[in-house]
Design a protein around this motif. Structure first.
Motif, PDB file in Angstrom:
ATOM      1  N   ILE A 123      59.028  23.060  28.395  1.00 34.35           N
ATOM      2  CA  ILE A 123      57.593  22.992  28.130  1.00 34.35           C
ATOM      3  C   ILE A 123      56.724  24.295  28.130  1.00 34.35           C
ATOM      4  O   ILE A 123      57.199  25.146  28.879  1.00 34.35           O
ATOM      5  CB  ILE A 123      56.853  21.860  29.015  1.00 34.35           C
ATOM      6  N   PHE A 124      55.929  24.450  27.240  1.00 35.68           N
ATOM      7  CA  PHE A 124      54.885  25.500  27.318  1.00 35.68           C
ATOM      8  C   PHE A 124      53.574  25.113  27.460  1.00 35.68           C
ATOM      9  O   PHE A 124      53.323  24.263  26.330  1.00 35.68           O
ATOM     10  CB  PHE A 124      55.249  26.531  26.259  1.00 35.68           C
ATOM     11  N   GLY A 125      52.842  25.248  28.279  1.00 38.86           N
ATOM     12  CA  GLY A 125      51.475  24.757  28.485  1.00 38.86           C
ATOM     13  C   GLY A 125      50.463  25.541  28.705  1.00 38.86           C
ATOM     14  O   GLY A 125      50.724  26.587  29.431  1.00 38.86           O
ATOM     15  N   LEU A 126      49.048  24.874  28.911  1.00 34.74           N
ATOM     16  CA  LEU A 126      47.960  25.622  29.394  1.00 34.74           C
ATOM     17  C   LEU A 126      47.715  24.655  30.861  1.00 34.74           C
ATOM     18  O   LEU A 126      47.853  23.565  30.992  1.00 34.74           O
ATOM     19  CB  LEU A 126      46.848  25.476  28.597  1.00 34.74           C
ATOM     20  N   THR A 127      46.918  25.309  31.860  1.00 35.01           N
ATOM     21  CA  THR A 127      46.583  25.105  33.069  1.00 35.01           C
ATOM     22  C   THR A 127      45.005  25.272  33.358  1.00 35.01           C
ATOM     23  O   THR A 127      44.754  26.328  32.907  1.00 35.01           O
ATOM     24  CB  THR A 127      47.420  25.332  34.012  1.00 35.01           C
ATOM     25  N   ALA A 156      45.920  21.192  36.622  1.00 30.38           N
ATOM     26  CA  ALA A 156      46.155  20.116  35.931  1.00 30.38           C
ATOM     27  C   ALA A 156      46.603  20.810  34.556  1.00 30.38           C
ATOM     28  O   ALA A 156      46.004  21.760  34.302  1.00 30.38           O
ATOM     29  CB  ALA A 156      45.129  19.035  35.787  1.00 30.38           C
ATOM     30  N   GLY A 157      47.453  20.180  33.686  1.00 35.60           N
ATOM     31  CA  GLY A 157      48.009  20.826  32.505  1.00 35.60           C
ATOM     32  C   GLY A 157      48.260  20.078  31.842  1.00 35.60           C
ATOM     33  O   GLY A 157      48.866  18.783  31.850  1.00 35.60           O
ATOM     34  N   PHE A 158      48.513  20.715  30.300  1.00 37.66           N
ATOM     35  CA  PHE A 158      49.447  19.852  29.335  1.00 37.66           C
ATOM     36  C   PHE A 158      49.781  20.841  28.482  1.00 37.66           C
ATOM     37  O   PHE A 158      49.645  22.200  28.463  1.00 37.66           O
ATOM     38  CB  PHE A 158      48.278  18.820  28.546  1.00 37.66           C
ATOM     39  N   GLY A 159      51.146  20.347  27.587  1.00 40.19           N
ATOM     40  CA  GLY A 159      51.638  21.443  27.021  1.00 40.19           C
ATOM     41  C   GLY A 159      52.851  20.665  26.019  1.00 40.19           C
ATOM     42  O   GLY A 159      53.069  19.578  26.106  1.00 40.19           O
ATOM     43  N   ALA A 160      53.300  21.828  25.088  1.00 37.94           N
ATOM     44  CA  ALA A 160      54.403  21.433  24.058  1.00 37.94           C
ATOM     45  C   ALA A 160      55.729  21.157  24.695  1.00 37.94           C
ATOM     46  O   ALA A 160      56.032  21.792  25.617  1.00 37.94           O
ATOM     47  CB  ALA A 160      54.461  22.465  22.863  1.00 37.94           C
ATOM     48  N   LEU A 161      56.276  20.033  24.487  1.00 41.14           N
ATOM     49  CA  LEU A 161      57.494  19.482  25.065  1.00 41.14           C
ATOM     50  C   LEU A 161      58.407  19.559  23.984  1.00 41.14           C
ATOM     51  O   LEU A 161      58.551  19.176  22.981  1.00 41.14           O
ATOM     52  CB  LEU A 161      57.149  18.066  25.602  1.00 41.14           C
ATOM     53  N   ASN A 162      59.968  19.900  24.727  1.00 42.16           N
ATOM     54  CA  ASN A 162      61.150  19.927  23.674  1.00 42.16           C
ATOM     55  C   ASN A 162      62.246  19.628  24.437  1.00 42.16           C
ATOM     56  O   ASN A 162      62.341  20.042  25.424  1.00 42.16           O
ATOM     57  CB  ASN A 162      61.409  21.237  23.210  1.00 42.16           C
ATOM     58  N   GLY A 211      57.346  16.575  21.525  1.00 41.19           N
ATOM     59  CA  GLY A 211      56.348  15.733  22.251  1.00 41.19           C
ATOM     60  C   GLY A 211      55.200  16.501  23.218  1.00 41.19           C
ATOM     61  O   GLY A 211      55.197  17.631  23.111  1.00 41.19           O
ATOM     62  N   THR A 212      54.817  15.705  23.945  1.00 43.09           N
ATOM     63  CA  THR A 212      53.557  16.406  24.806  1.00 43.09           C
ATOM     64  C   THR A 212      53.882  15.994  26.206  1.00 43.09           C
ATOM     65  O   THR A 212      54.171  14.974  26.490  1.00 43.09           O
ATOM     66  CB  THR A 212      52.467  15.915  24.529  1.00 43.09           C
ATOM     67  N   SER A 213      53.709  16.922  27.099  1.00 44.28           N
ATOM     68  CA  SER A 213      53.705  16.740  28.515  1.00 44.28           C
ATOM     69  C   SER A 213      52.520  16.973  29.235  1.00 44.28           C
ATOM     70  O   SER A 213      51.663  17.835  28.926  1.00 44.28           O
ATOM     71  CB  SER A 213      54.781  17.831  29.271  1.00 44.28           C
ATOM     72  N   TYR A 214      52.168  16.292  30.348  1.00 41.09           N
ATOM     73  CA  TYR A 214      50.941  16.107  31.120  1.00 41.09           C
ATOM     74  C   TYR A 214      51.214  16.277  32.624  1.00 41.09           C
ATOM     75  O   TYR A 214      52.387  15.562  32.847  1.00 41.09           O
ATOM     76  CB  TYR A 214      50.023  14.827  30.783  1.00 41.09           C
ATOM     77  N   TRP A 215      50.559  16.974  33.364  1.00 35.90           N
ATOM     78  CA  TRP A 215      50.889  16.973  35.026  1.00 35.90           C
ATOM     79  C   TRP A 215      49.910  17.498  35.894  1.00 35.90           C
ATOM     80  O   TRP A 215      48.827  17.943  35.192  1.00 35.90           O
ATOM     81  CB  TRP A 215      52.170  18.269  35.069  1.00 35.90           C
ATOM     82  N   VAL A 216      50.064  17.179  36.863  1.00 35.66           N
ATOM     83  CA  VAL A 216      49.129  17.568  37.691  1.00 35.66           C
ATOM     84  C   VAL A 216      50.175  18.347  39.156  1.00 35.66           C
ATOM     85  O   VAL A 216      51.246  17.772  39.214  1.00 35.66           O
ATOM     86  CB  VAL A 216      48.124  16.655  38.406  1.00 35.66           C
ATOM     87  N   GLN A 217      49.649  19.512  39.735  1.00 36.14           N
ATOM     88  CA  GLN A 217      50.303  19.796  40.623  1.00 36.14           C
ATOM     89  C   GLN A 217      49.478  20.637  41.524  1.00 36.14           C
ATOM     90  O   GLN A 217      48.468  21.045  41.690  1.00 36.14           O
ATOM     91  CB  GLN A 217      50.991  21.365  39.947  1.00 36.14           C
TER      92      GLN A 217
END
Length: 212
Positions: A108-112, A129-135, A149-155
Motif C-alpha cells: 500500500i501507499f497512502g496518506l495519514t 488514521a489513513g487510507f491508500g492505494a492497495l495492490n 483496491g483501497t486500504s483503510y487503517w488506524v494505528q
C-alpha cells in the motif's frame, strides 16, 4: 461478531497500555529534548500481519513479516500529516481454495493524519488514521497478475525516546483492505474484504528546526 469482538479487545488493550505508559513519570522535564520545535520524523518498522475473519487472506494464506516506512510532518504542534508505505508477503496454504496461485505480495501507499502527545520526558503517543492505494500481486507458475483496491487503517504507536533524535516504538494497527474482484454476492467478503491486525515495532528519527 467475532471481528467486532477482536477490534473491541484491541482497543481495550491499547487503552490499558497507554494508561500504563502515562503513569510512568520520569523526572527531568522536557527541556533537554525539546529546546527546538520538531519539524518532521521518520519511522522504519517491522510488523506481523494477522488476517482475521473469513477472507481468503485469513483462511487460506500464511502471512509473513512486513516492512513499513512513514514520513510525518508537524503542520501544528500536536498534529501531523504524512505518507505511509508498507509491504508484506503471503504464501498459499490451501491451493484448492484459491486456484493455482502460489504466493501474494501485498503493498500500500497512502496518506495519514495524526495526533502526537508527549506523556512525559521519554514516553509519547502517536495515533494516526489513513487510507491508500492497495495492490495484491499474485504469483502463479505460469503468470503474474495484480488486483487493486483501497486500504483503510488506524494505528497507535507508543514510543520511548532516548534523546532528541532517536526513539523506538511499539505499534498496533487494525486495517481493512477492499479489493475489486468480480465475485458472486455470497463470496464478496471472501474475495474483497480483508481484515488485518498488525502488531509491530520500529525505529523513529526526529528532526528539529533550530530557532524555528
Amino acid at each position: 461478531m467475532r471481528i467486532a469482538l477482536n477490534i473491541k479487545l484491541l482497543f481495550l488493550l491499547l487503552f490499558c497500555g497507554i494508561t500504563f505508559c502515562n503513569a510512568q513519570e520520569i523526572p527531568g522535564g522536557n527541556d533537554d529534548f525539546n529546546d527546538d520545535p520538531e519539524t518532521v520524523f521518520f519511522n522504519l518498522e517491522i510488523f506481523r500481519p494477522v488476517g482475521i475473519g473469513n477472507s481468503f487472506l485469513a483462511k487460506d494464506y500464511n502471512d509473513g513479516a512486513g516492512l513499513a516506512f512513514d514520513f510525518n510532518w508537524f503542520f501544528l504542534p500536536q498534529f501531523t500529516l504524512g505518507t505511509h508505505i508498507n509491504i508484506f508477503g503471503s504464501s498459499v496454504k490451501n491451493q484448492s481454495a484459491v486456484g493455482n496461485i502460489q504466493k501474494t505480495s501485498v503493498s500500500i501507499f497512502g496518506l495519514t493524519a495524526g495526533y502526537y502527545h508527549e506523556m512525559d520526558r521519554h514516553w509519547n503517543l502517536h495515533a494516526t488514521a489513513g487510507f491508500g492505494a492497495l495492490n495484491y500481486r499474485n504469483t502463479a507458475p505460469e503468470d503474474k497478475f495484480s488486483e487493486s483496491g483501497t486500504s483503510y487503517w488506524v494505528q497507535v504507536q507508543v514510543a520511548y525516546r532516548f534523546n532528541k533524535t532517536v526513539a523506538v516504538y511499539f505499534k498496533m494497527e487494525p486495517r481493512l483492505d477492499r479489493l475489486k474482484i468480480m465475485a458472486p454476492a455470497g463470496l464478496d467478503d471472501y474475495f474483497n474484504r480483508h481484515y488485518i491486525l498488525s502488531p509491530g515495532f520500529g525505529l523513529r528519527l526526529n528532526f528539529h528546526n533550530p530557532g524555528g
